[in-house]
Design an enzyme around this catalytic site. Structure first.
Site, PDB file in Angstrom:
ATOM      1  N   GLY A   7       0.778  -1.238   0.000  1.00 20.80           N
ATOM      2  CA  GLY A   7       0.000   0.000   0.000  1.00 20.80           C
ATOM      3  C   GLY A   7       0.809   1.287   0.000  1.00 20.80           C
ATOM      4  O   GLY A   7       0.392   2.286  -0.574  1.00 20.80           O
TER       5      GLY A   7
ATOM      6  N   ASP B 289      -5.659   2.397  10.355  1.00 17.41           N
ATOM      7  CA  ASP B 289      -7.062   1.993  10.530  1.00 17.41           C
ATOM      8  C   ASP B 289      -7.211   1.397  11.935  1.00 17.41           C
ATOM      9  O   ASP B 289      -7.394   2.136  12.904  1.00 17.41           O
ATOM     10  CB  ASP B 289      -7.400   1.009   9.402  1.00 17.41           C
ATOM     11  CG  ASP B 289      -8.820   0.512   9.436  1.00 17.41           C
ATOM     12  OD1 ASP B 289      -9.669   1.166  10.046  1.00 17.41           O
ATOM     13  OD2 ASP B 289      -9.104  -0.554   8.841  1.00 17.41           O
TER      14      ASP B 289
ATOM     15  N   LYS C 277      -7.800   7.043   9.749  1.00 19.07           N
ATOM     16  CA  LYS C 277      -9.269   6.998   9.869  1.00 19.07           C
ATOM     17  C   LYS C 277      -9.714   7.511  11.219  1.00 19.07           C
ATOM     18  O   LYS C 277      -9.001   7.381  12.216  1.00 19.07           O
ATOM     19  CB  LYS C 277      -9.772   5.569   9.664  1.00 19.07           C
ATOM     20  CG  LYS C 277      -9.740   5.151   8.210  1.00 19.07           C
ATOM     21  CD  LYS C 277     -10.507   3.867   7.991  1.00 19.07           C
ATOM     22  CE  LYS C 277     -10.305   3.393   6.568  1.00 19.07           C
ATOM     23  NZ  LYS C 277     -10.855   2.052   6.342  1.00 19.07           N
TER      24      LYS C 277
ATOM     25  N   PHE D   4     -14.191   3.074   3.521  1.00 22.06           N
ATOM     26  CA  PHE D   4     -13.224   2.280   2.771  1.00 22.06           C
ATOM     27  C   PHE D   4     -12.806   3.064   1.534  1.00 22.06           C
ATOM     28  O   PHE D   4     -13.641   3.461   0.726  1.00 22.06           O
ATOM     29  CB  PHE D   4     -13.817   0.920   2.369  1.00 22.06           C
ATOM     30  CG  PHE D   4     -12.795   0.014   1.766  1.00 22.06           C
ATOM     31  CD1 PHE D   4     -11.877  -0.651   2.577  1.00 22.06           C
ATOM     32  CD2 PHE D   4     -12.710  -0.148   0.396  1.00 22.06           C
ATOM     33  CE1 PHE D   4     -10.899  -1.463   2.027  1.00 22.06           C
ATOM     34  CE2 PHE D   4     -11.736  -0.962  -0.163  1.00 22.06           C
ATOM     35  CZ  PHE D   4     -10.831  -1.619   0.652  1.00 22.06           C
TER      36      PHE D   4
END
Ligand code: IMP
Ligand code: MG
Length: 187
Positions: free
Chosen positions: A49, A108, A136, A157
């Site tokens: 990522g 997250d 988040k 998401f």
């Protein structure tokens, strides 16, 4: 691909501006007198990522640096909730005495950062700092160590700029949400 996008949350231009600001702060914090004259950093992106974020960020950091890599899986396949973080591979050589800056795409549950920081300390890092592009709006994310945060976002998401769904959409240049029919069949 573009037909699957619901909306753009953060544009590529906003990302580019923020990446430059983060890089400037990182340079300031890793230059004398904040750090010793011979302090050396190793940047460790968490793959896959953080690949895009890392390649943009490091080119804005004119410091003597090495790059390591860590591959962690937490959202395998079509999951849109963390399935627990697993370190799959480590390629960072000897970190003895080095100042490590871990890069991740998104914070997250915090499981990934909590899993990798001890691994890097055990490898001899003199210090470990963390930098995430996105965080988040979740209590677990805010309670996790994040020395540099690009953007705080709602608990949605998202994909693009390296973030994926089932390993797709990493090449979308903006941070976007997907139409619900694309992700509804997920656990
Ligand atoms: P954490 O371990 O729960 O903090 O999650 C971090 C990892 O989960 C990130 O490195 C991503 O790979 C993945 N992840 C978390 N949220 C999202 C999302 O909204 N879209 C895509 N991947 C995500
Ligand atoms: Mg990841």
């Amino acid at each position: 691909m573009n037909l699957d996008i619901e909306r753009v949350l953060i544009s590529q231009h906003q990302i580019a501006r923020r990446v430059k600001e983060l890089a400037d702060q990182i340079v300031k914090d890793h230059s004398p007198p904040a750090m010793g004259i011979d302090a050396e950093i190793t940047i460790v992106p968490i793959l896959t990522g953080a690949l895009v974020f890392c390649s943009d960020l490091i080119r804005q950091i004119p410091l003597h640096m090495q790059i390591g890599m860590l591959t962690v899986s937490s959202y395998p396949g079509t999951s849109i909730r963390t399935q627990g973080s697993q370190v799959i591979s480590k390629q960072f050589g000897d970190l003895t005495g080095r100042h490590v800056l871990v890069l991740d795409d998104i914070l997250d549950s915090g499981g990934t950062i909590r899993a990798v920081v001890p691994v890097l300390k055990e490898a001899g890092a003199a210090s470990v700092k963390t930098c995430v592009l996105l965080r988040k709006d979740l209590p677990t994310a805010r309670q996790t160590q994040a020395d540099y945060v690009g953007f705080d976002i709602p608990d949605e998401f998202v994909v693009g700029y390296g973030l994926d769904f089932n390993n797709y959409y990493r090449n979308v240049p903006d941070i976007v949400t997907l139409k619900s029919h694309v992700i509804t069949k997920s656990p």
